[in-house]
Enzyme design. Structure first.
Site, PDB file in Angstrom:
ATOM      1  N   GLY A  29       0.888  -1.172   0.084  1.00 43.59           N
ATOM      2  CA  GLY A  29      -0.002   0.059   0.094  1.00 43.59           C
ATOM      3  C   GLY A  29       1.041   1.336  -0.129  1.00 43.59           C
ATOM      4  O   GLY A  29       2.048   1.193   0.363  1.00 43.59           O
ATOM      5  N   ASN A  30       0.326   2.344  -0.318  1.00 42.80           N
ATOM      6  CA  ASN A  30       1.033   3.744  -0.464  1.00 42.80           C
ATOM      7  C   ASN A  30      -0.103   4.853  -0.176  1.00 42.80           C
ATOM      8  O   ASN A  30      -1.334   4.534  -0.357  1.00 42.80           O
ATOM      9  CB  ASN A  30       1.695   3.902  -1.482  1.00 42.80           C
ATOM     10  N   THR A  45       8.807   3.328   0.596  1.00 41.88           N
ATOM     11  CA  THR A  45       8.749   2.103   0.113  1.00 41.88           C
ATOM     12  C   THR A  45       9.612   1.180   1.261  1.00 41.88           C
ATOM     13  O   THR A  45      10.264   1.754   1.934  1.00 41.88           O
ATOM     14  CB  THR A  45       9.678   1.873  -1.173  1.00 41.88           C
ATOM     15  N   GLY A  46       9.108  -0.099   1.468  1.00 36.79           N
ATOM     16  CA  GLY A  46       9.756  -1.153   2.427  1.00 36.79           C
ATOM     17  C   GLY A  46       9.516  -0.832   3.767  1.00 36.79           C
ATOM     18  O   GLY A  46      10.112  -1.122   4.768  1.00 36.79           O
ATOM     19  N   SER A  75       7.135   2.916  -4.586  1.00 36.04           N
ATOM     20  CA  SER A  75       7.451   2.720  -6.030  1.00 36.04           C
ATOM     21  C   SER A  75       6.257   3.018  -7.039  1.00 36.04           C
ATOM     22  O   SER A  75       6.316   3.139  -8.134  1.00 36.04           O
ATOM     23  CB  SER A  75       7.700   1.206  -6.293  1.00 36.04           C
ATOM     24  N   GLU A  76       5.098   3.549  -6.415  1.00 40.05           N
ATOM     25  CA  GLU A  76       3.984   4.081  -6.969  1.00 40.05           C
ATOM     26  C   GLU A  76       4.017   5.587  -7.087  1.00 40.05           C
ATOM     27  O   GLU A  76       2.977   6.038  -7.230  1.00 40.05           O
ATOM     28  CB  GLU A  76       2.706   3.448  -6.625  1.00 40.05           C
ATOM     29  N   HIS A  95      -3.823   3.978  -1.538  1.00 40.25           N
ATOM     30  CA  HIS A  95      -3.725   2.505  -2.357  1.00 40.25           C
ATOM     31  C   HIS A  95      -3.653   1.667  -1.363  1.00 40.25           C
ATOM     32  O   HIS A  95      -2.614   1.595  -0.400  1.00 40.25           O
ATOM     33  CB  HIS A  95      -2.715   2.527  -3.511  1.00 40.25           C
ATOM     34  N   HIS A  97      -4.925  -3.064  -0.530  1.00 43.95           N
ATOM     35  CA  HIS A  97      -5.520  -4.215  -0.827  1.00 43.95           C
ATOM     36  C   HIS A  97      -6.290  -4.890  -0.114  1.00 43.95           C
ATOM     37  O   HIS A  97      -6.258  -5.919   0.580  1.00 43.95           O
ATOM     38  CB  HIS A  97      -4.259  -5.105  -0.837  1.00 43.95           C
ATOM     39  N   HIS A 158      -5.188  -6.822  -8.384  1.00 44.49           N
ATOM     40  CA  HIS A 158      -4.172  -6.234  -7.463  1.00 44.49           C
ATOM     41  C   HIS A 158      -4.956  -5.614  -6.246  1.00 44.49           C
ATOM     42  O   HIS A 158      -4.541  -5.829  -5.149  1.00 44.49           O
ATOM     43  CB  HIS A 158      -3.625  -4.896  -8.413  1.00 44.49           C
TER      44      HIS A 158
HETATM   45 ZN    ZN Z   1      -0.768  -2.480  -4.611  1.00 42.83          ZN
END
Ligand code: ZN
Length: 272
Positions: A29-30, A45-46, A75-76, A95, A97, A158
């Site tokens: 997620g982000n 990230t991470g 990364s997005e 974002h 899931h 996704h």
């Molecule tokens: Zn995702």
């Protein structure tokens, strides 16, 4: 305008809620927020969204250059920047899931049918966006096609994406989307989803303006009694000019009490 510290705190708080509700696993997620016309804050990230510190957040410009020390951006990041450029009314992006929403996205099912009043008012139809490889331009290119008319998206195989006027507004749309996906799943187990007739949907769309909801999302597939498609948002009371709907941060979250009252009124009117 909110301070950078205030925005960082909001992202950290929403990250924790996203993780605690099981909307993400591991470091998935982000989340991002527009700081001003030249800078955006985004999750690193991470790092798990459940355990971020304000200093973990990354400051970038609209070309993706990192302006802060320390962690690297999600990364997005280019998807987020692209959405901010395309939608000046959007100040935050989530974002994640979440399992029921992602379950629909994996099964190839959109959530575009007009079923629940709150969802119709706040989100309209939720399209299923074609798959693209995460971390590449292919991931977010298909989103652009739906961006003008929607604030919530299922991403095929996704997850889910929501956008809003501020951090809480974008996050609340993720909650609404996942709640709707759960209810749809249960309704399917109980025998099927009953879609609201066109007249009722039109009333709900008209209510957007009355109750100060700036949503312009369209609904393309709901079944009306005549079987016609229900593209009623465009040209109705909702304007498609997002800029015209700009409101100060924090003022666009729907007032739940008023919404409940409005839905009750609509139901009573329907009953006679
Ligand atoms: Zn995702």
């Amino acid at each position: 305008m909110k301070s950078i510290y205030q925005l960082k705190k909001e992202i950290v708080d929403v990250g924790r809620r996203t993780y605690e509700r099981g909307y993400v696993a591991s470091n998935d997620g982000n989340i991002s927020a527009r700081l001003d016309e030249s800078k955006v804050l985004i999750t690193p990230t991470g790092v798990s969204k459940g355990f971020m510190r304000p200093e973990d957040l990354v400051l970038v410009d609209y070309d993706g250059n990192v302006l802060s020390q320390g962690k690297r951006p999600s990364s997005e990041v280019f998807m987020h920047l692209c959405i901010y450029k395309e939608r000046p009314d959007v100040n935050s992006i989530c974002h994640a899931h979440p399992v029921y929403a992602t379950g629909h996205a994996v099964a190839g099912l959109s959530l575009e049918k007009c079923v629940l009043p709150e969802v119709i008012i706040v989100l309209g139809g939720i399209p299923l966006v074609e798959y693209g490889e995460p971390g590449t331009e292919e991931f977010f290119k298909p989103v652009l096609k739906y961006l003008k008319d929607h604030d919530a998206f299922l991403l095929q195989n996704h997850g889910a994406l929501t956008i809003g006027s501020d951090v809480l507004n974008a996050y609340h749309k993720m909650e609404t989307l996942e709640h709707f996906a759960r209810i749809s799943y249960i309704a399917q187990q109980l025998g099927g989803v009953h879609v609201l007739p066109r007249d009722d949907v039109e009333q709900l769309i008209d209510a957007r303006a009355r109750y100060g909801v700036p949503a312009t999302a369209v609904c393309q597939t709901c079944d009306s009694p005549g079987g016609e498609s229900c593209e009623i948002y465009q040209g109705a009371s909702a304007t498609t000019n997002h800029n015209a709907n700009l409101k100060p941060s924090g003022s666009t979250d729907i007032d739940r009490e008023r919404l409940v009252k409005m839905v009750t009124e609509a139901v009573l009117k329907k009953l006679g």
